[in-house]
Design a protein around this motif. Structure first.
Motif, mmCIF file in Angstrom:
data_model
loop_
_atom_site.group_PDB
_atom_site.id
_atom_site.type_symbol
_atom_site.label_atom_id
_atom_site.label_comp_id
_atom_site.label_asym_id
_atom_site.label_seq_id
_atom_site.Cartn_x
_atom_site.Cartn_y
_atom_site.Cartn_z
ATOM 1 N N GLU A 18 -19.210 16.842 9.065
ATOM 2 C CA GLU A 18 -20.610 17.088 8.789
ATOM 3 C C GLU A 18 -21.399 16.079 9.620
ATOM 4 O O GLU A 18 -20.965 14.939 9.778
ATOM 5 C CB GLU A 18 -20.870 16.879 7.291
ATOM 6 N N ARG A 19 -22.519 16.472 10.146
ATOM 7 C CA ARG A 19 -23.306 15.558 10.975
ATOM 8 C C ARG A 19 -23.984 14.519 10.083
ATOM 9 O O ARG A 19 -24.737 14.858 9.175
ATOM 10 C CB ARG A 19 -24.352 16.320 11.780
ATOM 11 N N ILE A 20 -23.681 13.261 10.352
ATOM 12 C CA ILE A 20 -24.304 12.135 9.656
ATOM 13 C C ILE A 20 -25.041 11.332 10.723
ATOM 14 O O ILE A 20 -24.455 10.946 11.726
ATOM 15 C CB ILE A 20 -23.263 11.255 8.942
ATOM 16 N N VAL A 21 -26.326 11.103 10.510
ATOM 17 C CA VAL A 21 -27.161 10.446 11.502
ATOM 18 C C VAL A 21 -27.376 8.981 11.120
ATOM 19 O O VAL A 21 -27.503 8.641 9.936
ATOM 20 C CB VAL A 21 -28.516 11.174 11.639
ATOM 21 N N GLN A 22 -27.416 8.151 12.143
ATOM 22 C CA GLN A 22 -27.623 6.709 11.987
ATOM 23 C C GLN A 22 -28.839 6.423 11.095
ATOM 24 O O GLN A 22 -29.863 7.074 11.199
ATOM 25 C CB GLN A 22 -27.834 6.105 13.380
ATOM 26 N N ARG A 23 -28.678 5.438 10.203
ATOM 27 C CA ARG A 23 -29.712 4.932 9.296
ATOM 28 C C ARG A 23 -30.132 5.928 8.216
ATOM 29 O O ARG A 23 -31.142 5.733 7.560
ATOM 30 C CB ARG A 23 -30.942 4.452 10.068
ATOM 31 N N THR A 24 -29.363 7.012 8.019
ATOM 32 C CA THR A 24 -29.687 7.922 6.921
ATOM 33 C C THR A 24 -29.187 7.316 5.621
ATOM 34 O O THR A 24 -28.258 6.519 5.599
ATOM 35 C CB THR A 24 -29.076 9.325 7.119
ATOM 36 N N ASN A 28 -26.059 12.467 2.655
ATOM 37 C CA ASN A 28 -24.732 13.014 2.933
ATOM 38 C C ASN A 28 -23.727 12.457 1.936
ATOM 39 O O ASN A 28 -23.903 11.368 1.404
ATOM 40 C CB ASN A 28 -24.268 12.637 4.349
ATOM 41 N N LYS A 29 -22.666 13.224 1.731
ATOM 42 C CA LYS A 29 -21.569 12.757 0.883
ATOM 43 C C LYS A 29 -20.279 12.748 1.697
ATOM 44 O O LYS A 29 -20.090 13.569 2.583
ATOM 45 C CB LYS A 29 -21.404 13.648 -0.339
ATOM 46 N N VAL A 30 -19.407 11.813 1.340
ATOM 47 C CA VAL A 30 -18.085 11.727 1.948
ATOM 48 C C VAL A 30 -17.059 11.902 0.827
ATOM 49 O O VAL A 30 -17.193 11.298 -0.240
ATOM 50 C CB VAL A 30 -17.876 10.367 2.665
ATOM 51 N N ARG A 31 -16.067 12.743 1.080
ATOM 52 C CA ARG A 31 -14.983 12.959 0.120
ATOM 53 C C ARG A 31 -13.687 12.486 0.772
ATOM 54 O O ARG A 31 -13.390 12.830 1.910
ATOM 55 C CB ARG A 31 -14.859 14.435 -0.227
ATOM 56 N N ASN A 74 -5.596 20.058 -8.743
ATOM 57 C CA ASN A 74 -4.469 19.591 -9.556
ATOM 58 C C ASN A 74 -3.437 18.759 -8.809
ATOM 59 O O ASN A 74 -2.335 18.553 -9.301
ATOM 60 C CB ASN A 74 -3.765 20.761 -10.253
ATOM 61 N N LYS A 75 -3.754 18.270 -7.585
ATOM 62 C CA LYS A 75 -2.766 17.454 -6.889
ATOM 63 C C LYS A 75 -3.348 16.306 -6.075
ATOM 64 O O LYS A 75 -2.603 15.456 -5.612
ATOM 65 C CB LYS A 75 -1.871 18.310 -6.003
ATOM 66 N N TYR A 76 -4.660 16.244 -5.920
ATOM 67 C CA TYR A 76 -5.265 15.175 -5.120
ATOM 68 C C TYR A 76 -6.202 14.315 -5.959
ATOM 69 O O TYR A 76 -6.987 14.835 -6.745
ATOM 70 C CB TYR A 76 -6.095 15.745 -3.960
ATOM 71 N N VAL A 77 -6.119 13.004 -5.757
ATOM 72 C CA VAL A 77 -7.121 12.106 -6.316
ATOM 73 C C VAL A 77 -8.312 12.210 -5.373
ATOM 74 O O VAL A 77 -8.164 12.151 -4.149
ATOM 75 C CB VAL A 77 -6.617 10.645 -6.392
ATOM 76 N N GLU A 78 -9.488 12.394 -5.956
ATOM 77 C CA GLU A 78 -10.692 12.601 -5.160
ATOM 78 C C GLU A 78 -11.643 11.416 -5.323
ATOM 79 O O GLU A 78 -11.904 10.959 -6.432
ATOM 80 C CB GLU A 78 -11.390 13.883 -5.620
ATOM 81 N N TYR A 79 -12.130 10.923 -4.197
ATOM 82 C CA TYR A 79 -13.138 9.870 -4.177
ATOM 83 C C TYR A 79 -14.332 10.436 -3.431
ATOM 84 O O TYR A 79 -14.196 10.919 -2.304
ATOM 85 C CB TYR A 79 -12.632 8.621 -3.450
ATOM 86 N N VAL A 80 -15.503 10.425 -4.058
ATOM 87 C CA VAL A 80 -16.723 10.938 -3.429
ATOM 88 C C VAL A 80 -17.779 9.849 -3.507
ATOM 89 O O VAL A 80 -17.979 9.232 -4.553
ATOM 90 C CB VAL A 80 -17.232 12.217 -4.136
ATOM 91 N N PHE A 81 -18.439 9.603 -2.371
ATOM 92 C CA PHE A 81 -19.553 8.656 -2.384
ATOM 93 C C PHE A 81 -20.660 9.168 -1.479
ATOM 94 O O PHE A 81 -20.422 9.932 -0.542
ATOM 95 C CB PHE A 81 -19.106 7.247 -1.979
ATOM 96 N N THR A 82 -21.879 8.765 -1.804
ATOM 97 C CA THR A 82 -23.044 9.116 -1.013
ATOM 98 C C THR A 82 -23.213 8.087 0.084
ATOM 99 O O THR A 82 -23.081 6.888 -0.157
ATOM 100 C CB THR A 82 -24.300 9.151 -1.909
#
Length: 143
Positions: A18-24, A28-31, A74-82
């Motif tokens: 996903e396009r993430i722009v500098q200083r935003t 956006n979220k990252v998983r 049912n098989k992955y530990v998920e980490y999501v952060f903004t």
């Protein structure tokens, strides 16, 4: 959502870009997805710390991650952060390394330690030509 998948060989694969722009900030979220178990040890029971290296200053920084309550598919530990300016301050490829730590008493006396490292993750931050004219972080903190 920018998604990194940790493979069993302890390397990251970017599965969704996903396009993430500098200083935003906050847009956006990252998983990060990691198999729940490796060699009989549950990753959900470990402390997860993401280390990231900014592309221009070339400095490593830690960020503790909190897993989602439920396993993903049912098989992955998920980490999501903004995303925030701690990650988007500089344009280029931000290098990601994830470490899992677990320390427990084995038989009430001996300590059992575990460390897993997953390396070679990349989050690309696109250049913003006019980032200096943006709103300062301290002005956004009340939001």
């Amino acid at each position: 959502m920018y998604t990194l998948l940790a493979k069993n060989d302890d390397l990251f694969v970017t599965s969704v870009r996903e396009r993430i722009v500098q200083r935003t900030k906050g847009t956006n979220k990252v998983r990060i997805l990691v198999s729940n178990e490796k060699n009989g040890i549950s990753m959900k029971d470990c402390q997860a710390i993401m280390y990231y290296k900014l592309p221009i200053s070339d400095e490593w920084h830690p960020k503790e991650l909190t897993p989602s309550e439920e396993l993903y598919q049912n098989k992955y530990v998920e980490y999501v952060f903004t995303t925030d300016t701690w990650l988007t301050a500089e344009y280029g490829d931000v290098v990601i390394e994830l470490r899992f730590y677990n320390v427990s008493l084995k038989d009430g006396i001996n300590v059992d330690q575990y460390l897993r490292k997953i390396t070679d993750g990349i989050i690309h931050i696109s250049c913003s030509k006019d980032w200096a004219s943006g709103i300062a972080d301290d002005l956004l903190s009340p939001i």
